[in-house]
Design a protein around this motif. Structure first.
Motif, PDB file in Angstrom:
ATOM      1  N   ASN B  53      24.374  10.298  78.532  1.00 15.70           N
ATOM      2  CA  ASN B  53      25.036  11.346  77.771  1.00 15.70           C
ATOM      3  C   ASN B  53      23.994  12.386  77.370  1.00 15.70           C
ATOM      4  N   ASP B  54      24.281  13.159  76.377  1.00 12.49           N
ATOM      5  CA  ASP B  54      23.478  14.305  75.961  1.00 12.49           C
ATOM      6  C   ASP B  54      22.411  13.856  74.961  1.00 12.49           C
ATOM      7  N   LEU B 112      20.599  13.851  88.733  1.00 18.14           N
ATOM      8  CA  LEU B 112      21.369  13.995  87.493  1.00 18.14           C
ATOM      9  C   LEU B 112      21.866  15.420  87.317  1.00 18.14           C
ATOM     10  N   GLY B 113      23.003  15.567  86.643  1.00 16.29           N
ATOM     11  CA  GLY B 113      23.491  16.881  86.244  1.00 16.29           C
ATOM     12  C   GLY B 113      22.599  17.482  85.162  1.00 16.29           C
ATOM     13  N   PRO B 114      22.843  18.753  84.810  1.00 13.82           N
ATOM     14  CA  PRO B 114      21.923  19.504  83.943  1.00 13.82           C
ATOM     15  C   PRO B 114      21.650  18.862  82.582  1.00 13.82           C
ATOM     16  N   TRP B 115      22.629  18.208  81.987  1.00 11.73           N
ATOM     17  CA  TRP B 115      22.443  17.642  80.647  1.00 11.73           C
ATOM     18  C   TRP B 115      22.427  16.121  80.652  1.00 11.73           C
ATOM     19  N   GLU B 116      22.502  15.524  81.811  1.00 12.05           N
ATOM     20  CA  GLU B 116      22.557  14.057  81.873  1.00 12.05           C
ATOM     21  C   GLU B 116      21.189  13.447  81.554  1.00 12.05           C
TER      22      GLU B 116
ATOM     23  N   ASN C  42      30.260  10.096  90.577  1.00 11.53           N
ATOM     24  CA  ASN C  42      30.048  10.280  89.139  1.00 11.53           C
ATOM     25  C   ASN C  42      30.222  11.731  88.724  1.00 11.53           C
ATOM     26  N   MET C  44      28.897  14.866  86.913  1.00 16.15           N
ATOM     27  CA  MET C  44      27.534  15.345  86.650  1.00 16.15           C
ATOM     28  C   MET C  44      27.457  15.999  85.261  1.00 16.15           C
ATOM     29  N   HIS C  45      28.581  15.967  84.547  1.00 17.21           N
ATOM     30  CA  HIS C  45      28.660  16.576  83.212  1.00 17.21           C
ATOM     31  C   HIS C  45      29.066  15.505  82.211  1.00 17.21           C
ATOM     32  N   ILE C  46      28.612  15.665  80.989  1.00 19.41           N
ATOM     33  CA  ILE C  46      28.722  14.596  80.000  1.00 19.41           C
ATOM     34  C   ILE C  46      29.968  14.706  79.133  1.00 19.41           C
ATOM     35  N   HIS C  91      32.822  14.269  74.558  1.00 16.82           N
ATOM     36  CA  HIS C  91      31.752  13.294  74.818  1.00 16.82           C
ATOM     37  C   HIS C  91      32.242  11.865  74.549  1.00 16.82           C
ATOM     38  N   ARG C  94      35.058  10.797  77.153  1.00 26.54           N
ATOM     39  CA  ARG C  94      34.458  10.450  78.433  1.00 26.54           C
ATOM     40  C   ARG C  94      33.746   9.101  78.367  1.00 26.54           C
ATOM     41  N   ARG C  99      31.639   7.202  83.111  1.00 25.59           N
ATOM     42  CA  ARG C  99      31.005   8.295  83.854  1.00 25.59           C
ATOM     43  C   ARG C  99      31.217   8.205  85.357  1.00 25.59           C
ATOM     44  N   ARG C 130      30.962  19.750  88.097  1.00 24.65           N
ATOM     45  CA  ARG C 130      30.722  19.077  89.369  1.00 24.65           C
ATOM     46  C   ARG C 130      30.866  17.566  89.308  1.00 24.65           C
ATOM     47  N   LEU C 132      29.513  14.268  91.754  1.00 22.65           N
ATOM     48  CA  LEU C 132      28.600  13.896  92.834  1.00 22.65           C
ATOM     49  C   LEU C 132      29.147  12.692  93.591  1.00 22.65           C
TER      50      LEU C 132
END
Lengths: 138, 138, 138
Positions: B53-54, B112-116, C42, C44-46, C91, C94, C99, C130, C132
């Motif tokens: 998560n973030d 990983l995605g941008p915030w993962e 998965n 790619m965003h949280i 968050h 999810r 995930r 996105r 993946l």
């Protein structure tokens, strides 16, 4: 790369039941001959779960109470899904518990921590349902 | 096919704590030399979690509040598991957060995605506990 | 060992939406030429999820109601994360839904049970996000 696939079948007399399937999964791994890799174990049904936790009967009672609090079975008509079905709660309970586990295979064994055991979680039983074991590695 | 295995050890002073372990996991991946594959990262203990998560402190406070609402630590005697233990809530909290993550390995990096970010979630700390990283690929 | 990677993009008009992505994932598998292995899918965003459940609209309404009960969107100020954001609930939602899924690949097909369908779960939409897909095998 080698791969191996096997289905495990379950039919519980109860609507809800937790079954320790670690011995069966180890047996499938042994049959595969795979020494290093990853093992996927998942429920093939959407009202059942495969998860890892402790084989302790008090905890299993706590899971039952807790899941009934988070997603109660009754009244059935509280769920839109229950027009022709009565198992909406089972879909929700399985979501909390998870569909699958991925376990490392190391030296031909399930690479589990000291108390980790693999469970089949049935939330809408009294009929035949399947778990899939798929292993890839070498 | 190559495979690589490493344990990461943690000991928190607090009962509950979230730790960003992305740098350690990236280090293990780098040591492995694996460029394309899958990485499994799981708690080896059943009162801890590995999740994605973030890395945002407000959100981490929200997780604490939310998990205490869904599965409160006290009163201890509300749980059957707490005859000799006091950590039934930790088993439930870890169930919500999940045992493991599987991350794609692409070009030798965690895909990983941008915030993962990958976290170790401790729910019954003050003792040594382990996380397993297992990577397979080429 | 072969590997294949593809991103799927989504942009929903609604804040929350469940989308059956099984056909797209099957298409990616078909492109890969992989016959035996494991497929990771998965978010790619949280604030989004990939999960497996039933493609039944009543159940999807039940998920919406249930997730709003477990982790309500409003009031926004109940969450520490919502200083500059309004998506703390996404968050948490999810986290409940998960995930990722890992699916066995057998004979070049997704090895799913009879009712298993793969969903993208959007909990903070109205922007591009996105998923993946990473497949390894032979």
């Amino acid at each position: 790369m080698k791969s191996h696939r096997k289905e495990l079948w379950f039919e519980t007399r109860e609507r809800r039941k937790l079954i320790n399937i670690t011995p069966q999964v180890e047996q499938v791994l042994s049959e595969s001959g795979i020494k290093e890799g990853l093992l996927l174990c998942n429920a093939m049904h959407i009202t059942a779960s495969v998860f890892i936790n402790d084989d302790e009967s008090g905890l299993h009672q706590d899971f039952e109470t807790w899941l009934e609090k988070l997603a109660p079975e009754k009244p059935y008509e509280q769920y839109h899904h229950n027009g022709y079905e009565d198992n909406a709660d089972a879909h929700l309970k399985r979501t909390v518990m998870g569909r699958e586990v991925v376990v490392a295979v190391t030296g031909g064994r399930l690479d589990l921590g000291p108390w980790e055991q693999i469970f089949y979680g049935e939330f809408d039983g009294k009929r035949k349902k399947r778990v899939l074991v798929k292993i890839i590695g070498e």
